[in-house]
Motif scaffolding. Structure first.
Motif, short mmCIF file in Angstrom:
data_model
loop_
_atom_site.label_atom_id
_atom_site.label_comp_id
_atom_site.label_asym_id
_atom_site.label_seq_id
_atom_site.Cartn_x
_atom_site.Cartn_y
_atom_site.Cartn_z
N GLN A 253 0.85 -1.18 0.00
CA GLN A 253 0.00 0.00 0.00
C GLN A 253 0.89 1.24 0.00
O GLN A 253 1.95 1.23 0.61
N VAL A 254 0.42 2.27 -0.65
CA VAL A 254 1.21 3.49 -0.70
C VAL A 254 0.69 4.50 0.30
O VAL A 254 -0.50 4.82 0.32
N SER A 255 1.58 4.97 1.13
CA SER A 255 1.22 6.02 2.07
C SER A 255 1.81 7.32 1.55
O SER A 255 3.02 7.48 1.46
N LEU A 256 0.94 8.23 1.19
CA LEU A 256 1.37 9.44 0.50
C LEU A 256 1.49 10.62 1.45
O LEU A 256 0.61 10.87 2.25
N ALA A 257 2.59 11.34 1.34
CA ALA A 257 2.74 12.55 2.14
C ALA A 257 3.36 13.63 1.27
O ALA A 257 4.13 13.34 0.36
N THR A 258 2.99 14.86 1.52
CA THR A 258 3.51 15.94 0.69
C THR A 258 4.35 16.90 1.53
O THR A 258 3.96 17.30 2.62
N THR A 259 5.49 17.24 1.00
CA THR A 259 6.44 18.03 1.78
C THR A 259 6.24 19.53 1.61
O THR A 259 6.84 20.30 2.33
N GLN A 260 5.43 19.91 0.64
CA GLN A 260 5.21 21.33 0.37
C GLN A 260 6.52 22.08 0.19
O GLN A 260 6.64 23.24 0.54
N ASN A 261 7.53 21.36 -0.30
CA ASN A 261 8.79 22.03 -0.59
C ASN A 261 9.52 22.54 0.64
O ASN A 261 10.39 23.41 0.54
N ASP A 262 9.17 22.01 1.77
CA ASP A 262 9.78 22.49 3.00
C ASP A 262 10.73 21.41 3.54
O ASP A 262 10.29 20.35 3.97
N PRO A 263 12.02 21.69 3.51
CA PRO A 263 13.01 20.68 3.93
C PRO A 263 12.77 20.19 5.35
O PRO A 263 12.92 19.00 5.63
N ALA A 264 12.38 21.08 6.24
CA ALA A 264 12.15 20.68 7.62
C ALA A 264 11.02 19.66 7.67
O ALA A 264 11.11 18.62 8.34
N ARG A 265 9.99 19.95 6.93
CA ARG A 265 8.85 19.05 6.84
C ARG A 265 9.27 17.70 6.27
O ARG A 265 8.77 16.66 6.66
N GLU A 266 10.19 17.77 5.35
CA GLU A 266 10.64 16.55 4.71
C GLU A 266 11.23 15.59 5.76
O GLU A 266 10.86 14.42 5.82
N ALA A 267 12.12 16.12 6.57
CA ALA A 267 12.74 15.30 7.61
C ALA A 267 11.66 14.75 8.55
O ALA A 267 11.70 13.59 8.96
N GLN A 268 10.72 15.60 8.84
CA GLN A 268 9.63 15.25 9.74
C GLN A 268 8.83 14.07 9.18
O GLN A 268 8.46 13.14 9.90
N LEU A 269 8.57 14.15 7.87
CA LEU A 269 7.78 13.10 7.25
C LEU A 269 8.56 11.79 7.16
O LEU A 269 7.98 10.71 7.26
N ILE A 270 9.85 11.90 7.00
CA ILE A 270 10.68 10.70 7.01
C ILE A 270 10.52 10.02 8.38
O ILE A 270 10.37 8.81 8.48
N ASP A 271 10.54 10.83 9.42
CA ASP A 271 10.34 10.29 10.76
C ASP A 271 8.98 9.62 10.87
O ASP A 271 8.83 8.57 11.50
N LEU A 272 8.00 10.25 10.25
CA LEU A 272 6.66 9.68 10.27
C LEU A 272 6.66 8.30 9.63
O LEU A 272 6.04 7.37 10.13
N MET A 273 7.37 8.19 8.53
CA MET A 273 7.45 6.90 7.84
C MET A 273 8.13 5.87 8.74
O MET A 273 7.80 4.70 8.73
N ARG A 274 9.05 6.36 9.52
CA ARG A 274 9.73 5.46 10.44
C ARG A 274 8.74 4.96 11.49
O ARG A 274 8.72 3.78 11.83
N ARG A 275 7.93 5.85 11.98
CA ARG A 275 6.91 5.45 12.94
C ARG A 275 5.99 4.42 12.34
O ARG A 275 5.56 3.49 13.00
N GLN A 276 5.65 4.64 11.10
CA GLN A 276 4.70 3.74 10.45
C GLN A 276 5.35 2.41 10.13
O GLN A 276 4.71 1.52 9.63
#
Lengths: 339, 339
Positions: free
Chosen positions: A96-119
């Motif tokens: 399954q694909v879990s989609l997240a959008t970074t809105q071009n914000d590097p800080a958010r990008e790192a944050q979302l990577i962490d989210l993927m780690r949680r998942q």
DNA sequence: CCTAGGATGGAAAGCGCTTCCCTACGGATC
DNA sequence: GATCCGTAGGGAAGCGCTTTCCATCCTAGG
């Protein structure tokens, strides 16, 4: 109201143990179950409308069937084309694909990577250019943490240190574009360069410049936002500065910028290609309906998506694959040599 | 290599019990933990780079933070615009979006709904038109099973029986378009009607026809695929049949069809709007770069996405919200009344 | 000084599933 | 006929977390 049917219910209904029910339903991964019992369990499951709980399975098995996909903006045709390929490929692999959008914000990008780690995603695909240097530390750290957990990671577009990547040969494509335009008789160019710190933009810019050699020259290379508005504004500025009259063609480092520039030219009453020739980069599918057809360098977005998933699942370390681009000459850059 | 840090590790490191560690990290949902201990736990977690396991949390809490999103094709600008809104809204609610694409296959649709059920998604948003009748039984059943499990469901585009929906007022939009075109002096139309069994297409077609009343007439209404190629082929056919000469404007029931028709007209050497006027429906953002600007009816895709998420999360049964459309007159249908 | 009650920590019971390990059984071997 | 072994089912131990319930401590009221 909320009724949950568990595997225990199925087991009881079928008159077998929990273990047997599990084995029967999973197609007996580790051991065999008598066909007769399998059928009994299957029927019981159907009767009760049982659906396995994916979270419980993930927990028990110690791995999920989720593939994380990070893009800057899913509404952007570039990313949505990649996403389509990623989703298709992932589904074929049972993920399954879990989609997240970074809105071009590097800080958010790192944050979302962490989210993927949680998942506890099984693999992660990151699409979208990054800026050179600075804030990528947080990203690198998050990626490292993710990788240490055994999650397959693949980056699309440009190599990311320490991560498998499928990179676009932006330099090569830009060089090919330069060669083609030179062949068509173009000599003096204005380049809408995109953001200076954006690696993708930089590679295209430099690739183009380098390939020109002494056969052509760049009258102006301006920094712009990597967007429609960026291209639009930039062309207006070029016109205002009088650069446009002095130039054979305007080369944009991505398609949406080229489209913005096209619109700006129209607003100024300039015909494309009569008054100004124009080329883009990217090959987004929506170009199909633009007139004149835009000369561009197509990036194989579908292939990028497919290969990224393969790479993320493959786990062969930080390989860097490269995919080539093709120059497509359209009506926006007609042949200048004789008729 | 694969090192997993669990909450137990954190608890041990901080010298507290598992329970306390959990409470400290979750901001003590049920009970309070001494600030001093909270800090100790937080620090231990940071030191160990602890990340909670979302699947385990989901399991323990009995609910996930996943929102399922079903679209026909994520590369389609209509769906990617909706998806962008859905992702944004879901993220704001602390939910992850699990994306699946149905490829326009009703059987697959039911299947994916089941998949969402397995994933124990907290809510599900289904975008994309369905056909009237027939194969929707499997879908209805899957949806019912999903709903029985307490999952919030919202459909986008058109009402789905038994499910909360945010519907597009296609009839109203089409009627408004008809009125606008009549006002501009158009009287005889050809309609590219889309697939007859597609509810969205039907509503737009009928809304247009009904609103014409006796002020205008339809010379031809053809069934077409709901795609660029569909519009393209249909216009070629109309030209071949000689209908085109007899008509003031061609009205397509969606934008990509209109673009296909536009391309076909160009191939035939017909100018738009000089030789044939053209209107679409949808208001996809890529229209911006098309010349002449296409007269269309804009559907507020962002709003659709936002409201669908709200609806899916809200759990107020099978409400049907409706969002209106706006007619946008572009260069493809100039004013016919005097200059 | 004794006890009621609030505050806070810990033990332990799950959540639904997979899978290890043990047991029972039937046929084959000697 | 006794021993082995392969096959298949069941019991039970987790997976990592939340949350209930109980134990403990402290404070305050009588």
């Amino acid at each position: 109201m909320v009724q949950r049917v568990t595997l225990s219910d199925v087991a009881r209904e079928a008159g077998v143990s929990l273990a047997t029910a599990s084995r029967a339903i999973n197609g007996s991964a580790d051991r065999s179950v008598r066909p007769e019992l399998v059928e009994r369990v299957t029927e019981a499951a159907a009767r009760l409308q049982y659906t396995p709980d994916a979270t419980a399975q993930a927990m028990a098995r110690g791995r999920t069937t989720t593939l994380g996909l990070l893009v800057h903006d899913i509404a952007d045709p570039y990313f949505s084309a990649i996403a389509a390929a990623v989703v298709r490929t992932a589904e074929a692999e049972g993920l399954q694909v879990s989609l997240a959008t970074t809105q071009n914000d590097p800080a958010r990008e790192a944050q979302l990577i962490d989210l993927m780690r949680r998942q506890r995603a099984r693999a992660v695909v990151i699409a979208g250019g990054r800026s050179a240097g600075e804030r990528s530390d947080a990203l690198a750290e998050s990626l490292a943490a993710l990788g240490r957990q055994g999650v397959g990671i693949a980056a699309i577009g440009q190599p990311v240190p320490g991560v498998a990547s499928v990179a676009v040969d932006n330099r090569g494509g830009a060089a090919a574009l330069a060669a083609s335009l030179l062949d068509l008789g173009y000599r003096r160019f204005a380049v809408l360069g995109g953001p200076t710190d954006r690696v993708t933009a930089r590679d295209r810019r430099e690739g183009f410049l380098d390939a020109l050699g002494d056969r052509g020259s760049v009258a102006s290379s301006v920094e712009t936002a990597f967007t429609w508005e960026g291209g639009h504004r930039a062309l207006l500025r070029l016109a205002q500065d009088g650069v446009l009259a002095d130039v054979d063609a305007v080369v944009a480092t991505n398609d949406v910028m080229a489209l913005g520039a096209l619109a700006a030219a129209r607003e100024l009453g300039l015909g494309v290609p009569q008054d100004v020739a124009l080329a883009g980069f990217g090959g987004i599918s929506t170009l199909r309906d633009v007139v004149p057809t835009l000369t561009t360098v197509t990036v194989p977005m579908d292939e990028l998506g497919v290969r990224a998933v393969r790479l993320a699942l493959g786990d062969q370390g930080d390989v860097v694959e490269s995919v080539g681009c093709d120059v497509v000459i359209g009506g926006s850059t007609p042949d200048l040599r004789g008729a």
